[in-house]
Write a protein that holds these residues in place. Structure first.
Motif, PDB file in Angstrom:
ATOM      1  N   GLU A 495     -22.082 -35.954  -8.531  1.00  0.00           N
ATOM      2  CA  GLU A 495     -20.794 -36.644  -8.516  1.00  0.00           C
ATOM      3  C   GLU A 495     -19.682 -35.638  -8.754  1.00  0.00           C
ATOM      4  O   GLU A 495     -19.859 -34.643  -9.450  1.00  0.00           O
ATOM      5  N   VAL A 496     -18.539 -35.904  -8.147  1.00  0.00           N
ATOM      6  CA  VAL A 496     -17.345 -35.085  -8.354  1.00  0.00           C
ATOM      7  C   VAL A 496     -16.277 -35.994  -8.938  1.00  0.00           C
ATOM      8  O   VAL A 496     -16.051 -37.094  -8.434  1.00  0.00           O
ATOM      9  N   PHE A 497     -15.632 -35.532  -9.999  1.00  0.00           N
ATOM     10  CA  PHE A 497     -14.670 -36.406 -10.682  1.00  0.00           C
ATOM     11  C   PHE A 497     -13.223 -35.994 -10.437  1.00  0.00           C
ATOM     12  O   PHE A 497     -12.412 -36.810 -10.032  1.00  0.00           O
ATOM     13  N   ASP A 498     -12.901 -34.738 -10.681  1.00  0.00           N
ATOM     14  CA  ASP A 498     -11.522 -34.272 -10.544  1.00  0.00           C
ATOM     15  C   ASP A 498     -11.486 -32.977  -9.755  1.00  0.00           C
ATOM     16  O   ASP A 498     -12.418 -32.170  -9.814  1.00  0.00           O
ATOM     17  N   LEU A 499     -10.380 -32.771  -9.027  1.00  0.00           N
ATOM     18  CA  LEU A 499     -10.115 -31.510  -8.351  1.00  0.00           C
ATOM     19  C   LEU A 499      -8.802 -30.953  -8.872  1.00  0.00           C
ATOM     20  O   LEU A 499      -7.841 -31.698  -9.082  1.00  0.00           O
ATOM     21  N   PHE A 500      -8.773 -29.629  -9.062  1.00  0.00           N
ATOM     22  CA  PHE A 500      -7.638 -29.000  -9.724  1.00  0.00           C
ATOM     23  C   PHE A 500      -6.936 -28.016  -8.806  1.00  0.00           C
ATOM     24  O   PHE A 500      -7.532 -27.447  -7.899  1.00  0.00           O
ATOM     25  N   GLU A 501      -5.651 -27.818  -9.077  1.00  0.00           N
ATOM     26  CA  GLU A 501      -4.860 -26.872  -8.299  1.00  0.00           C
ATOM     27  C   GLU A 501      -5.463 -25.472  -8.410  1.00  0.00           C
ATOM     28  O   GLU A 501      -5.865 -25.026  -9.482  1.00  0.00           O
ATOM     29  N   GLY A 502      -5.530 -24.765  -7.268  1.00  0.00           N
ATOM     30  CA  GLY A 502      -6.039 -23.407  -7.274  1.00  0.00           C
ATOM     31  C   GLY A 502      -7.547 -23.327  -7.236  1.00  0.00           C
ATOM     32  O   GLY A 502      -8.117 -22.233  -7.284  1.00  0.00           O
ATOM     33  N   GLU A 503      -8.227 -24.459  -7.158  1.00  0.00           N
ATOM     34  CA  GLU A 503      -9.683 -24.463  -7.111  1.00  0.00           C
ATOM     35  C   GLU A 503     -10.156 -25.006  -5.775  1.00  0.00           C
ATOM     36  O   GLU A 503      -9.389 -25.592  -5.008  1.00  0.00           O
ATOM     37  N   GLN A 504     -11.417 -24.794  -5.518  1.00  0.00           N
ATOM     38  CA  GLN A 504     -12.028 -25.402  -4.346  1.00  0.00           C
ATOM     39  C   GLN A 504     -13.369 -25.970  -4.756  1.00  0.00           C
ATOM     40  O   GLN A 504     -14.080 -25.395  -5.572  1.00  0.00           O
ATOM     41  N   LEU A 505     -13.679 -27.105  -4.223  1.00  0.00           N
ATOM     42  CA  LEU A 505     -14.960 -27.737  -4.478  1.00  0.00           C
ATOM     43  C   LEU A 505     -16.038 -27.025  -3.668  1.00  0.00           C
ATOM     44  O   LEU A 505     -15.871 -26.776  -2.473  1.00  0.00           O
ATOM     45  N   VAL A 506     -17.136 -26.681  -4.321  1.00  0.00           N
ATOM     46  CA  VAL A 506     -18.301 -26.114  -3.646  1.00  0.00           C
ATOM     47  C   VAL A 506     -19.476 -27.041  -3.952  1.00  0.00           C
ATOM     48  O   VAL A 506     -20.040 -27.013  -5.035  1.00  0.00           O
ATOM     49  N   GLN A 507     -19.807 -27.891  -2.990  1.00  0.00           N
ATOM     50  CA  GLN A 507     -20.892 -28.853  -3.162  1.00  0.00           C
ATOM     51  C   GLN A 507     -22.009 -28.524  -2.173  1.00  0.00           C
ATOM     52  O   GLN A 507     -21.747 -28.245  -1.001  1.00  0.00           O
ATOM     53  N   VAL A 508     -23.251 -28.529  -2.653  1.00  0.00           N
ATOM     54  CA  VAL A 508     -24.392 -28.257  -1.789  1.00  0.00           C
ATOM     55  C   VAL A 508     -25.316 -29.464  -1.767  1.00  0.00           C
ATOM     56  O   VAL A 508     -25.277 -30.309  -2.664  1.00  0.00           O
ATOM     57  N   GLY A 509     -26.154 -29.548  -0.736  1.00  0.00           N
ATOM     58  CA  GLY A 509     -27.070 -30.674  -0.622  1.00  0.00           C
ATOM     59  C   GLY A 509     -28.038 -30.487   0.528  1.00  0.00           C
ATOM     60  O   GLY A 509     -28.075 -29.441   1.183  1.00  0.00           O
ATOM     61  N   ARG A 510     -28.833 -31.512   0.781  1.00  0.00           N
ATOM     62  CA  ARG A 510     -29.806 -31.532   1.882  1.00  0.00           C
ATOM     63  C   ARG A 510     -29.386 -32.619   2.880  1.00  0.00           C
ATOM     64  O   ARG A 510     -28.702 -33.579   2.517  1.00  0.00           O
ATOM     65  N   TYR A 511     -29.817 -32.465   4.137  1.00  0.00           N
ATOM     66  CA  TYR A 511     -29.531 -33.511   5.127  1.00  0.00           C
ATOM     67  C   TYR A 511     -30.755 -33.764   5.996  1.00  0.00           C
ATOM     68  O   TYR A 511     -31.520 -32.865   6.307  1.00  0.00           O
ATOM     69  N   LYS A 512     -30.924 -35.059   6.359  1.00  0.00           N
ATOM     70  CA  LYS A 512     -32.098 -35.505   7.116  1.00  0.00           C
ATOM     71  C   LYS A 512     -31.853 -35.550   8.617  1.00  0.00           C
ATOM     72  O   LYS A 512     -32.769 -35.390   9.400  1.00  0.00           O
ATOM     73  N   LYS A 513     -30.614 -35.824   9.016  1.00  0.00           N
ATOM     74  CA  LYS A 513     -30.278 -35.940  10.426  1.00  0.00           C
ATOM     75  C   LYS A 513     -29.229 -34.902  10.776  1.00  0.00           C
ATOM     76  O   LYS A 513     -28.370 -34.577   9.967  1.00  0.00           O
ATOM     77  N   SER A 514     -29.300 -34.394  11.991  1.00  0.00           N
ATOM     78  CA  SER A 514     -28.326 -33.406  12.456  1.00  0.00           C
ATOM     79  C   SER A 514     -27.361 -34.055  13.445  1.00  0.00           C
ATOM     80  O   SER A 514     -27.619 -35.129  13.977  1.00  0.00           O
TER      81      SER A 514
END
Length: 793
Positions: A495-514
């Motif tokens: 889960e992602v809750f807050d995003l802050f100035e000067g930052e970037q979200l880096v989220q990783v995961g898996r995927y079943k369909k292309s």
């Protein structure tokens, strides 16, 4: 010269060219011309009967690039010294993956220009193979099959220095909104000592607004100058560059931007993806975001001395950096709980001045009433329209009031009526680190750990700079295929809750369909709900390991996530099996799986561990019992380490730095984490990840929780996305272990540098040849290539 024998080492340069087949890269190579084989220099001690006649060290490697949109102008300078006892006759080779890939190449040696001739890849292959055959060293194999520029020969007297510079221009690869810059630093590992100074500087200028700027390989310092310019720096001293430097940057005039990098190595399995998202900068808003900040400080007797002084200065830093519309309060606790004011205060000049006076009057003494302090803080929060951040500091265990760890967390959750975020600072080894992690996980925050010899004020200041401007809160992210349906899983952070100035979200995961998909991000911006949609393409089949770092980063975070789950919820058979499998497949040695480095184990044991079974899980069960420790040096080290894994921003190579404090901390794994795995764009801390890396030169560093230090392992190597284990006096490719243990296993013996050996080289991918290039003299390698087993001697 009838015969040319070459000693090859890193020199300088790289070329990333946008071509239909993908990224191209090139390196400059120092070549010594001699009629006898010369060992390739490596920065590790080795017995020598006398000083080598021909050897050198790289003293400086500087890369300066100006990137304008998709075009890079690159200037590289390298200084090297002849450390041998005789004059060297050298030339330079510049491998080129594609003919004609370089524009405006100029080579200078001590200010004198040297001509270079272009060799097509067929002619260049003959040169590469001649060097490998005569030198009895496979290092050049990773460039076999590429063209090259080759210079004329020039002398370097014994003890002399030479500065070589090269300039070139290149068109960078672009995929969607992401531009990809690659510079191969890794060849600089071939030097007889660590490079004294490595410096990379990129000045980026875009016609559109710069959004995410991300390096999957190095911890970089990013300074933005307005919305369309940025300077990216990486600097190290006495450094062995075991991996190439890579940087992605995104440009878009959209207010909010996001991009996906996907990797699908096995068409029959799930793929891996990384999402970068950059929130809108604050200058596009009507006013600074409003927030509530509560600073809860431990003033028990154990905080006396420097810790209390630093705690006071940390509180003052927070006070002086509040925005005008912020609300705040300060709560100090020992046996009793005392507040600056009974209710929240507006951060005006008068209130700040009075609060500084309150902080100056704090002194240490008494026991530790953590439950009472948290209850007081939670009951002060009243406003649902603004995010609230509780900075909670403690250096010990609860000794007054409620002392049960689970009950303290339960009380905090019960009193959290307005969705506050809890940032915990564990100070020193005596802190109950498991309690800190529980609070952070259950209250959507993160943990920070401060070692006894570190500055508490510095940690608080660095963390507060990140949360000072919450641009988007209550963030929700949804992934949908173009034809409908959810297809992603095992997201980290979940889960992602807050995003802050000067930052970037880096989220990783898996995927079943292309295929083509849509990403929807919603959240509150200054109390108003906003929604953004982004198109993304999840690849069906990755033909090479260009984006293989995505898989490695997911594995690093997933291992941290599993350890966190075992720590807070107890041992779980399924999770332990997965932890063993990931450790083997990705060569990630944790304090609980370091037994995998035991070279006395058999290939059968390795194969069993790769399947997540056998004695490995039993050993893990025993090793992970140390997670029951709640305080002390070992407990502190374990929780600091798992938090750094969960919040890793890149997949580092070997040679991790000395264990750094805190990392990015947090419950950013299964419980979320308010940063959502985001790294501040300006954080250049050298956060090494022990147990993650190549281990090619001086061994892999593994976290030693008993000493809160590092230990060196020489029996495990990472090469690209493959892992080699030393078993039965043979280096075994983990992919070969399953087949090799079978009774009817067919293994073909191949002598190094034979015709059969080079026939394999011709058929191999770049990644497979990279594994061969790391085999040292006298070593045996069991490797699986195209479904067959080969023992290379």
């Amino acid at each position: 010269m009838s015969r040319t024998t070459c000693l090859v080492a890193s020199f300088l340069t790289a070329f990333c060219v946008a071509m239909s087949a993908g990224i191209a890269s090139a390196q400059g190579l120092i070549v010594i011309h001699r009629p006898i084989p010369i060992p390739l220099p490596r920065p590790i001690p080795r017995p020598q009967p006398s000083p080598p006649q021909e050897s050198y060290k790289i003293t400086k490697l500087e890369v300066n690039a100006k990137v304008t949109d998709q075009v890079a102008q690159v200037q590289v300078a390298q200084e090297f010294t002849n450390t041998g006892s005789r004059q060297m006759e050298v030339s330079f080779l510049f491998p080129l993956p594609y003919d004609g890939a370089i524009d405006s190449l100029t080579l200078m040696v001590d200010g004198k220009e040297f001509p270079a001739k272009l060799l097509p890849k067929d002619k260049a292959r003959q040169v590469y193979e001649s060097i490998v055959r005569s030198n009895k060293d496979p290092a050049l194999l990773e460039w076999a099959g590429t063209g090259m520029f080759q210079t004329s020969v020039f002398p370097v007297p014994a003890g002399a220095k030479r500065e070589v510079s090269i300039t070139y221009s290149q068109l960078l690869k672009k995929d969607g909104r992401l531009t990809d810059f690659l510079f191969p630093l890794s060849t600089a590992k071939y030097t007889d000592k660590a490079v004294e100074k490595v410096k990379v500087r990129l000045a980026i200028e875009s016609s559109q607004k710069l959004k995410s700027i991300y390096s999957p390989t190095h911890e970089v310092d990013i300074n933005r100058n307005g919305s369309k310019r940025a300077v990216v720096k990486f600097e190290r001293e006495h450094f062995i560059p075991d991996n190439d430097f890579r940087l992605f940057f995104e440009s878009s005039d959209q207010k909010f931007s996001a991009s996906v990098i996907s990797y699908h190595p096995d068409k029959h399995g799930e793929g891996y993806f990384l999402m970068l998202a950059s929130p809108p900068p604050r200058d596009e808003m009507e006013e600074a975001p409003k927030k509530t900040v509560l600073f809860v400080v431990d003033r028990s007797g154990s905080m006396s001395g420097d810790k209390m002084d630093q705690a006071r200065e940390a509180a003052k830093f927070v006070l002086h950096n509040l925005n005008d519309h912020d609300l705040f309060n300060i709560i100090a606790y020992d046996s009793d709980v005392e507040s600056f004011k009974p209710e929240l205060q507006r951060a005006d000049k008068k209130s700040i001045t009075e609060a500084v006076g309150f902080v100056d009057g704090l002194y240490a003494g008494g026991s530790t009433n953590i439950d009472g302090a948290l209850t007081t803080a939670m009951k002060m929060v009243q406003d649902d329209d603004r995010p609230c951040y509780i900075l909670f500091l403690s250096d010990g265990r609860p000794t007054n009031g409620e002392t049960n760890e689970m009950k303290i967390v339960e009380d905090a959750k019960k009193n959290d009526k307005h969705d506050a975020r809890m940032i915990t600072f564990g100070v020193g080894y005596d802190v109950n680190s498991r309690l800190m992690d529980r609070l952070a996980r259950e209250l959507k925050g993160q943990s920070q750990y401060v070692r006894p010899d570190e500055d508490l004020e510095e940690h608080v200041a660095r963390l507060y700079r990140k949360i000072n401007a919450p641009v988007m809160t209550d963030v929700k992210i949804k992934f949908d295929m173009e034809n409908g349906g959810t297809f992603v899983n095992r997201l980290i952070p979940k889960e992602v809750f807050d995003l802050f100035e000067g930052e970037q979200l880096v989220q990783v995961g898996r995927y079943k369909k292309s295929g083509k998909a849509k990403i929807t991000i919603t959240g509150l911006v200054n109390g108003e709900k906003e929604k953004y949609d982004f198109a993304a393409d999840f690849t069906k089949d990755s033909h090479d390991q260009t984006n293989g770092f995505v898989e490695k980063l997911w594995a690093i975070r997933r291992i941290g996530q599993i350890i966190d789950e075992m720590d807070l919820n107890g041992q779980n058979e399924e999770l332990m099996e997965e932890l063993v499998r990931l450790s083997v497949d990705h060569g990630i040695l944790t304090p609980y799986t370091s037994f995998l480095a035991d070279e006395n184990q058999s290939v059968t044991d390795l194969a069993s561990a790769r399947r997540g079974g056998g004695q490995a899980v039993d050993r893990l069960r025993m090793e992970s019992e140390k997670l029951a420790e709640t305080s002390g040096r070992s407990a502190f080290s374990q929780r600091d380490y798992k938090n750094r894994l969960q919040n890793a921003q890149n997949a580092p190579a070997a040679q991790p730095a000395k264990a750094a404090s805190g990392g990015f901390g947090g419950a950013g794994g299964m419980g979320g984490g308010f940063f959502g795995g985001a790294a501040p764009a300006s954080d250049a801390a050298n956060q090494g990840l022990p147990g993650v890396g190549a281990g090619m030169q001086g061994g892999m560093m593994v976290q030693d929780t008993e000493t809160d230090g590092l230990k060196v392992v020489h029996s495990v190597r990472n090469v690209g996305n493959r892992t080699l284990f030393y078993r039965d006096k043979i280096w075994v490719d983990e992919e070969a272990a399953d087949d090799a243990e079978k009774k009817d296993a067919k293994i073909t013996d191949v002598e190094r540098f034979s015709d059969e050996y080079f026939a394999l080289v011709d058929k191999n991918t770049k990644e497979e040849n990279l594994v061969l290039s790391q085999q040292k003299a006298g070593e045996k390698l069991l490797i699986k290539l195209r479904g067959k087993l080969y023992l290379i001697k």
